[in-house]
Design a protein around this motif. Structure first.
Motif, mmCIF file in Angstrom:
data_model
loop_
_atom_site.group_PDB
_atom_site.id
_atom_site.type_symbol
_atom_site.label_atom_id
_atom_site.label_comp_id
_atom_site.label_asym_id
_atom_site.label_seq_id
_atom_site.Cartn_x
_atom_site.Cartn_y
_atom_site.Cartn_z
ATOM 1 N N GLY A 1 0.821 -1.202 0.000
ATOM 2 C CA GLY A 1 0.000 0.000 0.000
ATOM 3 C C GLY A 1 0.856 1.253 0.000
ATOM 4 N N LYS A 2 0.277 2.329 0.477
ATOM 5 C CA LYS A 2 0.948 3.624 0.449
ATOM 6 C C LYS A 2 2.073 3.675 1.478
ATOM 7 C CE LYS A 2 0.069 8.542 0.664
ATOM 8 N NZ LYS A 2 -0.890 9.590 0.944
ATOM 9 N N SER A 3 3.232 4.058 1.027
ATOM 10 C CA SER A 3 4.365 4.219 1.931
ATOM 11 C C SER A 3 4.595 5.705 2.191
ATOM 12 C CB SER A 3 5.617 3.593 1.326
ATOM 13 O OG SER A 3 5.979 4.266 0.146
ATOM 14 N N THR A 4 5.334 5.986 3.235
ATOM 15 C CA THR A 4 5.667 7.356 3.595
ATOM 16 C C THR A 4 7.177 7.445 3.734
ATOM 17 O OG1 THR A 4 3.617 7.460 4.852
ATOM 18 C CG2 THR A 4 5.174 9.217 5.216
ATOM 19 N N ALA A 5 7.752 8.559 3.345
ATOM 20 C CA ALA A 5 9.200 8.732 3.438
ATOM 21 C C ALA A 5 9.534 9.818 4.442
ATOM 22 C CB ALA A 5 9.778 9.094 2.082
ATOM 23 N N CYS A 6 10.672 9.644 5.080
ATOM 24 C CA CYS A 6 11.212 10.662 5.987
ATOM 25 C C CYS A 6 11.561 11.885 5.145
ATOM 26 C CB CYS A 6 12.449 10.099 6.669
ATOM 27 S SG CYS A 6 13.399 11.299 7.610
ATOM 28 N N GLU A 7 11.259 13.081 5.640
ATOM 29 C CA GLU A 7 11.537 14.304 4.890
ATOM 30 C C GLU A 7 12.983 14.765 5.047
ATOM 31 O OE1 GLU A 7 8.539 17.449 4.889
ATOM 32 O OE2 GLU A 7 7.182 16.043 5.884
#
Length: 70
Positions: A24-30
């Motif tokens: 599914g949707k992943s998130t990345a560190c900014e």
């Protein structure tokens, strides 16, 4: 494989903090831009070097520990 589908392919991804595999949707560190579980992201106020303003960024716990004030 149906190329006309509106659903994006659900490719697996791996959290760089806990090595949990997910789909599914992943998130990345900014800060480090590595894929991270939402549970391992925290909002932190960081100073922008160009503008001098503080910006709220969602960073991973690994980066938060590296940038913690002594």
């Amino acid at each position: 494989m149906n190329c006309t589908s509106n659903d994006p392919e659900q490719s697996p991804w791996l959290c760089h903090v806990c090595d949990k595999k997910s789909r599914g949707k992943s998130t990345a560190c900014e800060l480090c831009y590595r894929t991270t579980c939402a549970e391992h992201l925290t909002p932190v106020s960081l100073r922008d070097t160009q503008s001098g303003l503080y910006l709220l960024k969602r960073i991973c716990v690994a980066c938060a520990l590296e940038h913690a004030s002594p």
